[in-house]
Design a protein around this motif. Sequence first.
Motif, mmCIF file in Angstrom:
data_model
loop_
_atom_site.group_PDB
_atom_site.id
_atom_site.type_symbol
_atom_site.label_atom_id
_atom_site.label_comp_id
_atom_site.label_asym_id
_atom_site.label_seq_id
_atom_site.Cartn_x
_atom_site.Cartn_y
_atom_site.Cartn_z
ATOM 1 N N MET A 146 0.837 -1.213 0.000
ATOM 2 C CA MET A 146 0.000 0.000 0.000
ATOM 3 C C MET A 146 0.865 1.255 0.000
ATOM 4 S SD MET A 146 -3.114 0.910 -0.177
ATOM 5 C CE MET A 146 -4.083 -0.505 0.312
ATOM 6 N N VAL A 147 0.358 2.290 -0.618
ATOM 7 C CA VAL A 147 1.115 3.525 -0.744
ATOM 8 C C VAL A 147 1.015 4.340 0.546
ATOM 9 C CG1 VAL A 147 1.658 5.171 -2.542
ATOM 10 C CG2 VAL A 147 -0.219 3.552 -2.864
ATOM 11 N N GLU A 148 2.131 4.850 0.982
ATOM 12 C CA GLU A 148 2.128 5.681 2.179
ATOM 13 C C GLU A 148 2.087 7.146 1.793
ATOM 14 O OE1 GLU A 148 2.001 5.235 5.412
ATOM 15 O OE2 GLU A 148 1.931 3.040 5.384
ATOM 16 N N ASP A 149 1.298 7.891 2.512
ATOM 17 C CA ASP A 149 1.208 9.327 2.273
ATOM 18 C C ASP A 149 1.932 10.032 3.410
ATOM 19 O OD1 ASP A 149 0.480 11.809 1.483
ATOM 20 O OD2 ASP A 149 -1.571 11.211 0.976
ATOM 21 N N LYS A 150 2.927 10.831 3.065
ATOM 22 C CA LYS A 150 3.762 11.385 4.128
ATOM 23 C C LYS A 150 3.510 12.872 4.393
ATOM 24 C CE LYS A 150 6.757 7.872 5.079
ATOM 25 N NZ LYS A 150 5.770 6.817 5.247
ATOM 26 N N THR A 151 2.484 13.422 3.764
ATOM 27 C CA THR A 151 2.251 14.851 3.978
ATOM 28 C C THR A 151 1.788 15.115 5.408
ATOM 29 O OG1 THR A 151 -0.044 14.681 3.316
ATOM 30 C CG2 THR A 151 1.549 15.176 1.596
ATOM 31 N N LEU A 152 1.902 16.367 5.818
ATOM 32 C CA LEU A 152 1.578 16.749 7.192
ATOM 33 C C LEU A 152 0.098 16.525 7.496
ATOM 34 C CD1 LEU A 152 3.199 17.888 9.545
ATOM 35 C CD2 LEU A 152 2.316 20.157 8.943
ATOM 36 N N VAL A 153 -0.744 16.949 6.560
ATOM 37 C CA VAL A 153 -2.189 16.789 6.742
ATOM 38 C C VAL A 153 -2.523 15.317 6.953
ATOM 39 C CG1 VAL A 153 -4.451 17.193 5.708
ATOM 40 C CG2 VAL A 153 -2.551 18.722 5.182
ATOM 41 N N SER A 154 -1.893 14.501 6.138
ATOM 42 C CA SER A 154 -2.153 13.080 6.191
ATOM 43 C C SER A 154 -1.733 12.493 7.528
ATOM 44 C CB SER A 154 -1.385 12.410 5.061
ATOM 45 O OG SER A 154 -1.987 11.213 4.730
ATOM 46 N N ARG A 155 -0.578 12.902 8.001
ATOM 47 C CA ARG A 155 -0.104 12.408 9.292
ATOM 48 C C ARG A 155 -1.037 12.826 10.411
ATOM 49 N NH1 ARG A 155 6.413 12.800 9.692
ATOM 50 N NH2 ARG A 155 6.811 11.441 7.903
ATOM 51 N N PHE A 156 -1.462 14.077 10.348
ATOM 52 C CA PHE A 156 -2.382 14.572 11.366
ATOM 53 C C PHE A 156 -3.669 13.764 11.340
ATOM 54 C CE2 PHE A 156 -5.916 17.289 12.623
ATOM 55 C CZ PHE A 156 -5.521 17.598 13.916
ATOM 56 N N PRO A 161 -5.532 -3.327 -5.063
ATOM 57 C CA PRO A 161 -4.494 -2.386 -4.609
ATOM 58 C C PRO A 161 -3.913 -1.579 -5.769
ATOM 59 C CG PRO A 161 -4.019 -4.636 -3.893
ATOM 60 C CD PRO A 161 -5.183 -4.714 -4.811
ATOM 61 N N GLU A 162 -4.002 -2.126 -6.982
ATOM 62 C CA GLU A 162 -3.441 -1.423 -8.135
ATOM 63 C C GLU A 162 -4.113 -0.077 -8.373
ATOM 64 O OE1 GLU A 162 -3.871 -4.376 -11.179
ATOM 65 O OE2 GLU A 162 -2.664 -5.731 -9.917
ATOM 66 N N LEU A 163 -5.414 -0.023 -8.033
ATOM 67 C CA LEU A 163 -6.131 1.248 -8.180
ATOM 68 C C LEU A 163 -5.466 2.336 -7.334
ATOM 69 C CD1 LEU A 163 -9.892 0.216 -8.075
ATOM 70 C CD2 LEU A 163 -8.640 1.201 -9.991
ATOM 71 N N TYR A 164 -5.122 1.946 -6.090
ATOM 72 C CA TYR A 164 -4.493 2.914 -5.184
ATOM 73 C C TYR A 164 -3.111 3.307 -5.685
ATOM 74 C CZ TYR A 164 -8.155 1.819 -1.836
ATOM 75 O OH TYR A 164 -9.351 1.658 -1.224
ATOM 76 N N GLU A 165 -2.338 2.307 -6.164
ATOM 77 C CA GLU A 165 -0.995 2.571 -6.684
ATOM 78 C C GLU A 165 -1.070 3.593 -7.822
ATOM 79 O OE1 GLU A 165 1.680 0.876 -5.531
ATOM 80 O OE2 GLU A 165 0.754 -0.778 -4.419
ATOM 81 N N ALA A 166 -1.969 3.314 -8.750
ATOM 82 C CA ALA A 166 -2.096 4.182 -9.921
ATOM 83 C C ALA A 166 -2.478 5.595 -9.500
ATOM 84 C CB ALA A 166 -3.151 3.618 -10.871
ATOM 85 N N ALA A 167 -3.435 5.684 -8.568
ATOM 86 C CA ALA A 167 -3.891 6.996 -8.125
ATOM 87 C C ALA A 167 -2.759 7.748 -7.438
ATOM 88 C CB ALA A 167 -5.080 6.844 -7.177
ATOM 89 N N ALA A 168 -1.953 7.008 -6.646
ATOM 90 C CA ALA A 168 -0.863 7.652 -5.926
ATOM 91 C C ALA A 168 0.172 8.198 -6.895
ATOM 92 C CB ALA A 168 -0.209 6.659 -4.969
ATOM 93 N N ILE A 169 0.434 7.437 -7.960
ATOM 94 C CA ILE A 169 1.395 7.898 -8.963
ATOM 95 C C ILE A 169 0.887 9.167 -9.645
ATOM 96 C CG2 ILE A 169 2.412 7.321 -11.204
ATOM 97 C CD1 ILE A 169 2.509 4.378 -10.082
ATOM 98 N N ASP A 170 -0.424 9.223 -9.839
ATOM 99 C CA ASP A 170 -1.015 10.425 -10.433
ATOM 100 C C ASP A 170 -1.102 11.571 -9.438
ATOM 101 O OD1 ASP A 170 -1.245 9.174 -12.791
ATOM 102 O OD2 ASP A 170 -3.384 8.693 -12.619
ATOM 103 N N GLY A 171 -0.664 11.330 -8.219
ATOM 104 C CA GLY A 171 -0.591 12.417 -7.247
ATOM 105 C C GLY A 171 -1.807 12.612 -6.377
ATOM 106 N N ALA A 172 -2.651 11.582 -6.289
ATOM 107 C CA ALA A 172 -3.839 11.722 -5.451
ATOM 108 C C ALA A 172 -3.467 11.588 -3.972
ATOM 109 C CB ALA A 172 -4.872 10.651 -5.825
ATOM 110 N N SER A 173 -3.980 12.480 -3.158
ATOM 111 C CA SER A 173 -3.691 12.426 -1.728
ATOM 112 C C SER A 173 -4.478 11.288 -1.079
ATOM 113 C CB SER A 173 -4.074 13.741 -1.069
ATOM 114 O OG SER A 173 -5.477 13.875 -1.090
#
Lengths: 294, 284
Positions: free
Chosen positions: A1-11, B173-185
């Motif tokens: 899973m992708v980790e989000d390291k921004t401040l907002v996200s951490r908060f 999980p690939e949906l999340y990976e792809a979205a993250a690469i596109d810069g989705a928070s």
Amino acid sequence: MVEDKTLVSRFFNGFNVVLLILITLLCIYPVWYTLVISLSDKAAVSAGQVFFWPKDFTLGAYSLIVEDGKFLNSFLISIQRVVLGTITTFVVVLLMAYPLSKTSKEFGPRNIIMWLLIFAMLFNGGLVPWYMTMKTLGMTNNIWGLVLGGGLPVFNVILVMNFFRNLPKELEESAVMDGAGPWRILFDIYLPLSKPVLATILVFTIVMHWNEFFQALVLMTNNDLYPLQTYIRSVTVEIDPSQIDAESAQRLASSSNQTLNAAKIFISMLPLLVIYPFFQRYFVKGITLGSVKG
Amino acid sequence: MLLPGIIWLFFFNLLPMYGILMAFKDFNPGIGLWKSEWIGLENFKYMFELDDSKQIFRNTIVIALLKMIGNLVVPLVFALMLNEVKNRFFTRSVQTIVYLPHFLSWVIIAGIMLDMFSISGPVNQLLTAIGIKPIMFFADAGIFPALVVGSDIWKEFGFAAIIYFAALTSISPELYEAAAIDGASQFRRLISITLPSILPVAVLLGTLSMGNILNAGFDQIFNLYNPLVYSTGDIIDTWVYRAGLIDMQYGLATAVGLLKSIVGFILIAFSYGLAYRFANYRIF
């Protein structure tokens, strides 16, 4: 899973975890609180000094229960009911689910019986006709009234039937070639393959019989035949409607036997709390496989 | 093989339906149901003239509706929150604990609640600490519905979330990976991927729960209520119990029960129909 390291996200994540911990505590605290007051001194409880830890620790309430014949008696009735009820349900549900898992080509009356089951599941005569029938059948003051009175658990039949239908057909075909009859197939092939669903209905049946209080309240005119939940109800939450006034409202608010009642409540939860960790992993599987499909 | 089941079904599920005749008769226990006099719809007419009936129908629908909404939204939000935590041990522990209340009976929970909400109990102590006067929760008709709805949500939200957890794990999980690469928070992914993925499940559960609009929860209210809160807490089922088995107005209670069964049956059939059409949901 992708980790989000921004401040907002951490908060957000921190906040989320704290909130989840609070919610979890909210679920367990009432149970803990019951244990705590059952172990505390009466006076401290009614003065409102007990919250997280027993005050003036005493096992007095529990020793009173051990001496209390009525509590023990109803405990044993509950056990008897759970054992008889679970065996009955289990056997009957399996025997119904197997023929019904066939198609109507293989088993002619299947659809008629199926519709009857669905109708019985969705529609009932209501409380008064049910009570009258039970009375006519001699099910008052009789343990079988508790075991059978809830009627056939149609939903369990459907759950098991759906599971049987998804078993590979080839297994049965080869067994038939080898000369196995329907009983042999059910017991030697279907049942060993159906453990998850069997565990699920086993748990649900045990919990249902252990927790049910209403049938006994209606069917048992003799209080000595009350199972545990009905007995607990009669000592903790029941109040006489004809005597409701400001004084009994006050009594509702602060019960005089709080510690004793808390001990009774806790003991009646205990069997559940003990087996809970063991069956916990089964019912999640059973639920997801039985409820939402495709 | 079917025989034991059919017999059980006949005696304990189907035979009571014969007693429905009581709704159309002036039932006299002395001479039995069959010989009692037919009175047509008298019992139903009388039912609509009673003041009680408006109150119990209103209470039933209000409580059931509030529960429906709460039991749909809270488990959904809870499942989404828990899904954002990536620590397996944490999520497992939380799940294990929040399932627990589902397995406690209403007798037990009512007993616990009487302690929690008593004058000297923790809830009132907390209120006192922040400067609010202690409240007699179980003697206040205005508060009672909130207690009922709140405790029901407390009991069931964890268990109800199981279905959402199952739906959440099936998102690729690939949906999340792809979205993250596109810069989705993280927030963006929650809104654009997670939510739409489990919304169909929520809609399905909502549709199915419509069939229960006349079931406000007998076991719960029966254990929690008392005459002081009848005005807001008495529902069809509890009223039928008192009228039928305590006051022995058999015909009237059967008529009310029958009306409830019929309307409930139609609603359930309707909601299953909807679920079958739009979500291809089937129970058998």
